[in-house]
Design a protein around this motif. Structure first.
Motif, PDB file in Angstrom:
ATOM      1  N   LEU A   1      74.423 138.077  -1.058  1.00 28.81           N
ATOM      2  CA  LEU A   1      74.579 136.610  -1.358  1.00 28.81           C
ATOM      3  C   LEU A   1      74.573 135.911   0.153  1.00 28.81           C
ATOM      4  O   LEU A   1      75.435 136.394   0.741  1.00 28.81           O
ATOM      5  N   PHE A   2      73.967 134.699   0.222  1.00 30.66           N
ATOM      6  CA  PHE A   2      74.370 133.876   1.515  1.00 30.66           C
ATOM      7  C   PHE A   2      75.514 133.176   1.465  1.00 30.66           C
ATOM      8  O   PHE A   2      75.911 132.562   0.486  1.00 30.66           O
ATOM      9  N   PRO A   3      76.568 133.762   2.361  1.00 31.23           N
ATOM     10  CA  PRO A   3      78.009 133.141   2.123  1.00 31.23           C
ATOM     11  C   PRO A   3      78.088 131.789   2.588  1.00 31.23           C
ATOM     12  O   PRO A   3      79.277 131.325   2.150  1.00 31.23           O
ATOM     13  N   HIS A   4      77.211 131.095   3.220  1.00 36.03           N
ATOM     14  CA  HIS A   4      77.372 129.811   3.470  1.00 36.03           C
ATOM     15  C   HIS A   4      76.618 128.801   2.402  1.00 36.03           C
ATOM     16  O   HIS A   4      76.585 127.488   2.263  1.00 36.03           O
TER      17      HIS A   4
END
Lengths: 351, 226
Positions: free
Chosen positions: A88-91
């Motif tokens: 998943l994209f952490p930002h």
């Protein structure tokens, strides 16, 4: 009709890959030991790895062809990829992760509410990935892949990084996916349990080659192929229907292999289900046995013998029994011989 | 501003302008070079890395002299640019060029570390979700290196504010044109009665440097929270 047609060769230091299989609708399990080339195979299909030679087509659309110099980039292949580590994209929040594909693919967001509902992601939408549990991350990753408007979903051991409890949490979602979303799925796994519960087609990979490909039911009951799935875990799947409940609580079950008695299942009469009968839970006898504690004794006929594995036909169903090679010889278990299969236990895998 | 005399104020304003222009103008190039060094293996990788780091290792006077030889009005590059109206020698633009060259290695180093910390598997995941390479860079890579970008820019700005040797060698010390705070402090200290204005500039330097560090920490914290 075959949805995916993949055949290619690729040389690695230490591994020569020579893969060829077709995947129909439903879940196709790529099964094999670690390092046999399963992940490489789906990477080649998804376009993350360029094979040396070969041809890969999805629903008639050529994704890769070394002779015709076709090699579509991953973004043009419409293959949703669920990675073992979620990625998943952490930002971004869960909602932004789910909506990410719709920035690039028109129509990708139209199923948003349905996918969020299907995977019960509503309560997670405003959270950030680093606050999610392993199971929640994986559910989000599955949702994101589904929302990329894919023609095929590939899953690389999506449960391998999870503990037992989290696995049991995700498994029903995958079963719903199989039954409710009309999407072919390639499922990489080295867990017999997962494959037996989820898959409809089995592709057995050994040392970079496809050792067997075909319907899972047939493979599980095959004395030559079944044992590749693990000698302690292999067992035939039998279709059944719940019958009347006995006064002592035991339940009659009408199986394709014959009538059986099961401990209380909690399922209503008439419910269709699938039973998994492990090969090592079956005892074979040539004469009708007397004075046994086991309740389920099925009339059967030997159809195939391979080492200590014996395939039996009982009623409409094929069973697989594991005995010793000495017993095979002593009882004269050769194709055509009739015998009695004593089933010690049966597990419900699908209801 | 009554605290500062007009000459001192001029030096402060010029320093800020020179440093801001130097930082902002070299940032895109620093991102590109950092990306090349972090992500690509190519012949000349070590050579590029060496050239980028040269201003850090060479005496600043040498860098300033090389800039003068190259970008001076009779230099190979300077003589080409002059007909286009671009002149560096003894102009504030030259001070900005010197500051940019001197702070470049620090910016590249900080941003390169940012690129190396980004998991390329996230970019792979973005590709399977339909993103093209430029889109992946803008939506995944760049947001993830934002803290490193802020750190690199701050470091570069601070270095540019303090640059002395290359600046004075390349563009001299002309009040109102190329006299930045450090060269002004130097000039004040050379003249009688210059101690007081020099001290005031020293205080301003400290305030600006501290302000830049605190601002960048705040920005980094905000991007980390996001």
């Amino acid at each position: 009709m075959s949805m995916l047609d993949a055949r290619f060769t690729h040389r690695f230091p230490g591994l020569d890959l020579d893969i060829a299989f077709r995947a129909p609708a439903g879940i196709t399990a790529l099964f094999g030991p670690s390092g046999c080339g399963k992940t490489t195979t789906i990477n080649a299909i998804a376009g993350l790895l360029r094979p040396d030679r070969g041809h890969i087509a999805l629903e008639g659309c050529v994704l890769f062809d070394s002779d015709r110099r076709v090699n579509l980039p991953p973004r043009a292949r419409r293959i949703g990829y669920v990675f073992q580590d979620a990625r998943l994209f952490p930002h971004m929040t869960v909602a932004a992760n789910l909506r990410y594909p719709s920035r690039f693919r028109r129509g990708a967001a139209r199923d948003f509410d349905r996918v969020v509902g299907l995977l019960d992601l509503g309560p997670l939408l405003d959270r950030r990935p680093d606050t999610l549990s392993g199971g929640e991350k994986q559910r989000t990753a599955i949702g994101r892949a589904l929302l990329s408007d894919p023609a095929l979903l590939v899953m690389d051991e999506p449960l391998a990084a999870l503990d037992r409890a989290r696995k049991d949490e995700i498994m029903p979602w995958l079963e719903r996916l199989r039954d409710e979303v009309r999407l072919p799925i390639l499922y990489v796994s080295h867990s017999t349990d997962e494959v037996t519960r989820l898959a409809t087609t089995l592709v057995l990979i050994e040392a970079g080659r496809v050792a067997h490909a075909g319907p899972l039911d047939e493979a599980l009951a095959d004395a030559a192929i079944g044992p590749h799935l693990g000698t302690r875990e292999v067992g035939a799947l039998v279709s059944a229907r719940i019958g009347a409940t006995e006064p002592d609580g035991m339940q009659r079950v009408l199986t394709d292999a014959g009538p059986m008695l099961l401990p209380p299942t909690g399922l209503p009469e008439g419910r269709e289900l699938r039973l998994r009968i492990l090969a090592h839970e079956i005892i074979l006898a040539r004469e009708a046995p007397l004075g046994l504690s086991a309740l389920n004794i099925l009339q059967a006929q030997v159809t195939q013998v391979q080492g200590g594995f014996v395939q039996l036909r009982a009623g409409q169903a094929l069973l697989l029994a594991q005995v010793t090679e000495r017993s095979v010889a002593a009882l004269g278990l050769t194709p055509g011989a009739s015998c009695h299969a004593i089933v010690k236990s049966a597990a419900i895998v699908r209801s | 501003m009554s605290f500062l005399g007009p000459a001192e104020w001029q030096a402060v304003a010029l320093s800020l302008r020179v440093s801001l222009v130097a930082t902002l103008a070299s940032l895109p190039l620093a991102i590109a070079v950092a990306w090349l060094l972090a992500r690509k293996r190519f012949p000349g990788h070590s050579l590029l890395s060496g050239i980028v780091h040269l201003p850090l290792i060479l005496p600043p006077v040498v860098t300033g002299y090389l800039l003068l030889q190259t970008f001076g009005t009779r230099g190979p590059v300077g003589s080409l640019l002059q007909p286009l109206g671009i002149v560096f020698a003894f102009r504030w633009t030259g001070a900005a060029l010197a500051a940019a060259v001197m702070s470049f290695p620090l910016m590249v180093r900080a941003i390169r570390l940012g690129f190396e910390a980004v998991d390329p598997r996230l970019e792979q995941a973005a590709a399977t979700l339909g993103a093209s390479r430029p889109a992946i860079f803008l939506t995944v890579t760049l947001p993830l290196i934002l803290p490193a970008l802020v750190a690199g820019a701050t470091l570069g700005f601070a270095k540019a504010m303090g640059e002395f040797g290359a600046t004075i060698t390349f563009v001299s010390n002309i009040p109102g044109e190329t006299q930045t705070m450090p060269t002004a402090i130097y000039a004040f200290l050379q003249s009688p009665g210059g101690d007081a204005p020099a001290m005031r500039l020293v205080m301003i330097s400290i305030v600006i440097a501290m302000g830049a560090v605190i601002l960048s920490e705040m920005l980094a914290r905000r991007t980390a929270r996001k």
